[in-house]
Design an enzyme around this catalytic site. Structure first.
Site, short mmCIF file in Angstrom:
data_model
loop_
_atom_site.label_atom_id
_atom_site.label_comp_id
_atom_site.label_asym_id
_atom_site.label_seq_id
_atom_site.Cartn_x
_atom_site.Cartn_y
_atom_site.Cartn_z
N HIS A 1 -2.87 -7.63 -0.10
CA HIS A 1 -3.59 -8.89 0.07
C HIS A 1 -5.09 -8.66 0.20
O HIS A 1 -5.87 -9.60 0.09
CB HIS A 1 -3.05 -9.68 1.26
CG HIS A 1 -3.07 -8.93 2.54
ND1 HIS A 1 -2.17 -7.92 2.83
CD2 HIS A 1 -3.87 -9.04 3.63
CE1 HIS A 1 -2.43 -7.45 4.04
NE2 HIS A 1 -3.45 -8.11 4.55
N ASP B 1 -2.43 -2.70 9.36
CA ASP B 1 -1.75 -2.34 10.62
C ASP B 1 -0.45 -3.13 10.80
O ASP B 1 0.53 -2.59 11.29
CB ASP B 1 -2.67 -2.47 11.85
CG ASP B 1 -3.42 -3.79 11.93
OD1 ASP B 1 -3.37 -4.58 10.97
OD2 ASP B 1 -4.07 -4.01 12.97
N GLU C 1 16.90 4.88 1.54
CA GLU C 1 17.01 4.35 0.18
C GLU C 1 15.73 3.65 -0.27
O GLU C 1 15.43 3.61 -1.47
CB GLU C 1 18.20 3.39 0.07
CG GLU C 1 19.56 4.06 0.23
CD GLU C 1 19.96 4.28 1.69
OE1 GLU C 1 19.23 3.83 2.60
OE2 GLU C 1 21.02 4.90 1.93
#
Lengths: 622, 622
Positions: free
Chosen positions: B71, B150, B365
């Site tokens: 973002h 964070d 995974e």
């Protein structure tokens, strides 16, 4: 522990090992060595720490035992035999057999099992939900004991769980990690690096306790410390030997998931001292009643007044979700969880109205769903929300929730290309397919605020995995406040006996269908419009009617990729129905979307009103 | 750094902030404050550390920059402007606009972007794959720099990434965590608890370096230390202020994901010293050539000799997968990864044959798929395998890989109820639906060893997300070794001009279809049998032919839940086809499976030969 007590623990551990070997050899399938490593841990837990009334598994005050390493099911079932709820016959004759309840991995078909495990890294996250229920809602002193494998500590979800366990101060949660050093195909990543494990646990906000997992005295001290009034979870890191007790397999590679052949089983049982029939009594829980309104009593239901909207008003369904859930949370069983996007999903409305029943899971979607599973296992009515796209992060947890047959509600906002400028990473375009395929799921996709409110209320009392997809933008309220929206229904918004074509949409595409119907009407094409708000189960009758009237001409429009979504739901429902065969024009998102405005993207994806009009015309022409 | 150098860094950082504000205000959308916190970090990286030839983004020696916090795209695009590859006009006029390449979150539509980000917690795991390529395959000294948020440190996948980064000693990987304390809806879980972050990083095997993220000198020292010859990844933990540089928003809540209104933008730009046109030159990479065979040259292709089997021989397709991949790995571009089940998926055959191109991801995974994405971004041909059910754990990573438009191959073993005694937690029963819905996916489901081998070979050169489903048990080899299996094809195993019904299966159900066809033949029912090995794209022509001949009577049988799988693939393909309308009898797994034998479970699920015979009879009767 006295010598007698130590000896009793050793005897019980031997029986647990022997029974683990016997049942798996009998079944010719299972994980005896993974059970044997943890037998001492579980023997001491059973004898001296677990508080459980085995005659009353639904007692809210009972402790909880979760086998996060679900493949150690022989051990769990041997424990059930040792406490007298499973007979020797059931253990030996039904383990892993069709029709039996002692399945390969534990499921809540057994009344003493809270959640299905077997996909590693899920039992501990689920247990966080149970512990949250205990500490914050039930306010009961039960303890949640979780047996974890060392291999599964590689799953990020385990660290999401410890992190949240620390954050929520879950002193009522103990993870017991069976560090047997060997995974399926060889040594684990950290093998017996107990210091490394301890450092990780400590850094993640929990209390590491490192012990020799075959020393009953040490185990007892660790569980005593763990079970005390801590302000954070304890993690007992137990150094163990896989296959402990049988020299031929102990700490040896190549024995994962392999039952012993009968001759080895015979030698092993002899080495362990033979079979036995020890029956033990665990401690009983203190009496108590949950403070929270879990279970069947939906306290406060009478006080629920759903928000209402005027027809024509523009309201985002995500907004309607938040407002409705805040109202519904007058019921003490309703709990909201969110993944750090509560101001987008509007789950924050619950936080404002009922902060005591809102839990922030931050950006950890696996733990978000797992906490919902744990709360459901304790009888609460959880609603978990995040962007619809990000539930894909927790898909394995949703899958396992289906196997657990718990009742949870997942509400995904910001679905489809409709979201606009943020681009494809934030657009759920495969969620309908993925969620439809989950066992016991219900998939809802309301188009306006009224239907959202009704469906959210129904979802609270609908069993299974209820997935509800909301939309970012504000659209017209289509329905009067008292309109009912049964699960499995559909709304026929426009209809006549001579409709030439039916347009089927949900969410934003229903509004496009309505606009298209206006255009088609102007052209003199009689058009039926169906709001397919219940994508699963789907209203087969409404679809059959539409086929009958239109000669099978359906246009299905969805803000989703073409595979497995609403189109598939319609076609599957009509696959063998005795109707004029449907000729479905299926409009779904073609190609990889980009950034853009909602209007631009709906059009670029081929699902806007003009595409619907074109598709209807073609169906009529062809 | 000299005073001049420090000043240059400050000036560049100011421009990056100003441009982040300008483009997002212009777009009325975006995340300026999340960009501003990291501007100093990126300024110093660009000026003094990054080695990149901007004219040659495909240069194998280039460093890599991954924005895990996708973002912060305004910052990334401002950086691209500062190095001269994006003009001011493109930045201001096209950001987040339809048709532009500067999308809301970065995608590899831009040549300097390796992987799509925007679903948090994925850029760093992807970068682990790029760094593995650099260290072990390319053997080039490029460095992988990852800007992390964070908030995303709450995702378990970030810890899977650091764990594997430490395990594989990836000194060529640096995570720069922008600890700006504020998430979307308020403070992050750890806020500015730098010690806690550092302890976690250290415990997970990486080098924490805590700094003030707005001090260019400190940043420079940290990146110097990070970029050196470490034997494990560095994690620069930079304490920053969200919205740094603009007093009205600095460290304030309520500004996440909000562009500044024009008046605030104007004041902010003034406060930052106005717009500027600084153009900088980054360091160039040292010359070098990759040691590995990435890119278009498939070295060793000529040496590939696929294994072959006799018709009638019983071979598990998972076994055929491992043997084939081991043979195919004579090609230097082929890399295998597995999630600690290589002895079940048979990926271990590659480890035996080519240990240098096998990477064990243990039970993680998400990281398994992410590493494949990173390897693909570096031009390799990764095959990642685990139990089919457990790819659901990485579904968001598969979804994002589709957006990255990388070419990866995922091979899931142990599909469906066929696996038997282990029970539902280990059974993939929704994978076909989930994988079909992914953008750019190819879904393959071979029924025998020969077709598996051919499809694995083809998969290596097939673009997109190729998912191949293998089966646990051993079944008859149906095809001669030279039989071709094109992607998008189907095999008509039995056919005549007067077939009354077509049975369509894949994997284990094809064998049930063949058995059913024998029974139906005995009854005098002419039966067509179709091997639908390519579930996506599906062979529409073969299905249309079958409809034409049989009058639309199809029985589709799949070892999968009823929603969105093979049945849906068939129906979607025929939705509007000009054929006798299909009347599909769709046999799929009904109810929640349990443990049992394969035979018992196929029958209990309603997908065994006798159910197929019944369904065919009913179709013929009705």
């Amino acid at each position: 522990m006295t010598e007698d007590q130590l000896d009793a623990a050793r005897q019980l551990a031997r029986q647990l090992r022997v029974d683990s070997i016997r049942c798996s050899t009998q079944a010719e399938s299972g994980h005896p060595t993974s059970s044997m490593s943890a037998a001492d841990l579980m023997a001491v837990l059973l004898l001296r720490h677990l508080r459980y009334d085995w005659d009353r598994p639904d007692l809210p005050t009972n402790d909880h035992v979760v086998f996060s390493k679900g493949h150690a099911s022989p051990l769990l079932y041997a424990m059930f035999r040792a406490v007298g709820v499973v007979t020797e016959e059931e253990l030996l004759k039904t383990y892993r057999q069709l029709g039996g309840r002692l399945q390969g991995h534990p499921t809540p078909v057994l009344p003493w099992v809270d959640v299905a495990t077997g996909s590693l890294g899920q039992g501990l996250p689920d247990a966080v939900g149970i512990a949250i229920a205990g500490k914050y809602l039930d306010k009961l002193p039960f303890h949640v004991w979780v047996l974890c494998g060392d291999s599964e500590m590689s799953e990020g979800s385990m660290w999401e769980a410890l992190d949240k366990g620390g954050y929520y101060g879950l002193g009522n949660l103990t993870a017991i990690v069976d560090v047997n050093r060997l995974g399926q195909r060889g040594p684990t990543e950290l093998q017996w690096d107990m210091d490394r494990y301890a450092a990780r646990v400590e850094a993640f906000g929990c209390r590491p306790i490192v012990i020799d997992g075959h020393d009953p005295g040490a185990i007892d001290r660790a569980l005593t410390e763990a079970g005390g009034d801590g302000d954070r979870p304890a993690v007992v890191l137990a150094r163990t030997l896989k296959g402990k007790g049988v020299a031929e397999v102990e700490d040896k590679e190549g024995w994962h998931g392999k039952p012993f052949p009968p001759d080895l089983a015979e030698r092993a049982i002899a080495e362990l001292g033979g079979t036995s029939d020890i029956l033990i009594a665990t401690r009983l829980p203190e009496p108590g009643r949950p403070a929270g309104s879990n279970g069947s009593a939906k306290d406060g239901d009478a006080q629920v007044t759903l928000p209402t909207w005027e027809r024509g008003e523009k309201v985002a369904t995500r907004r309607a979700y938040g407002d409705t859930l805040a109202a519904l949370a007058a019921r003490g069983d309703v709990v909201a969880l969110d993944g750090e996007v509560g101001n987008s999903t509007y789950a924050e409305e619950v936080k404002k109205a009922h902060p005591e029943r809102f839990f922030e899971m931050f950006i950890a979607e696996q733990q978000l769903v797992a906490a919902a599973v744990g709360l459901a296992a304790r009888g609460y009515t959880p609603f978990a929300s995040t962007f619809a796209a990000f539930f894909s992060r927790a898909y394995d947890f949703v899958r396992m929730a289906g196997i657990s047959q718990v009742d949870i509600r997942l509400v995904g906002s910001h679905a489809g290309v409709e979201i606009g400028a943020d681009g494809p990473s934030q657009m759920a375009l495969e969620d309908l397919a993925a969620m439809r395929a989950v066992h016991g799921s219900v998939v809802l996709y309301p188009s306006d605020a009224t239907s959202t409110a009704q469906l959210v209320r129904l979802a609270a009392d609908t069993p299974g995995i209820v997935y509800l997809r909301t939309t970012r933008g504000a659209y017209r309220v289509l329905y009067a406040a008292d309109e009912p929206f049964p699960i499995g229904g559909a709304k026929v918004l426009r209809a006549g006996d001579r409709d030439a074509v039916a347009l089927i949409g949900a969410g934003v595409t229903l509004h496009e269908c309505l606009a298209a119907a206006d255009d088609l009407d102007d052209e003199g094409v009689r058009t039926r419009v169906i709001d397919l708000y219940s994508v699963k189960p789907v209203d087969r009758e409404a679809l059959v009617d539409a086929c009958n009237v239109t000669g099978g001409r359906l246009v299905v429009v969805e803000d989703h990729y073409p595979q497995g979504g609403m189109g598939a739901a319609v076609m599957e429902a009509l696959a063998a129905a005795p109707v004029p065969p449907p000729r479905v024009a299926h409009l779904a998102v073609q190609g990889l979307p980009t950034s853009g405005t909602t209007t631009e993207l709906l059009d670029a994806a081929g699902i806007s009103a003009r595409h619907i009009v074109d598709a209807a015309r073609k169906l009529l022409a062809g």
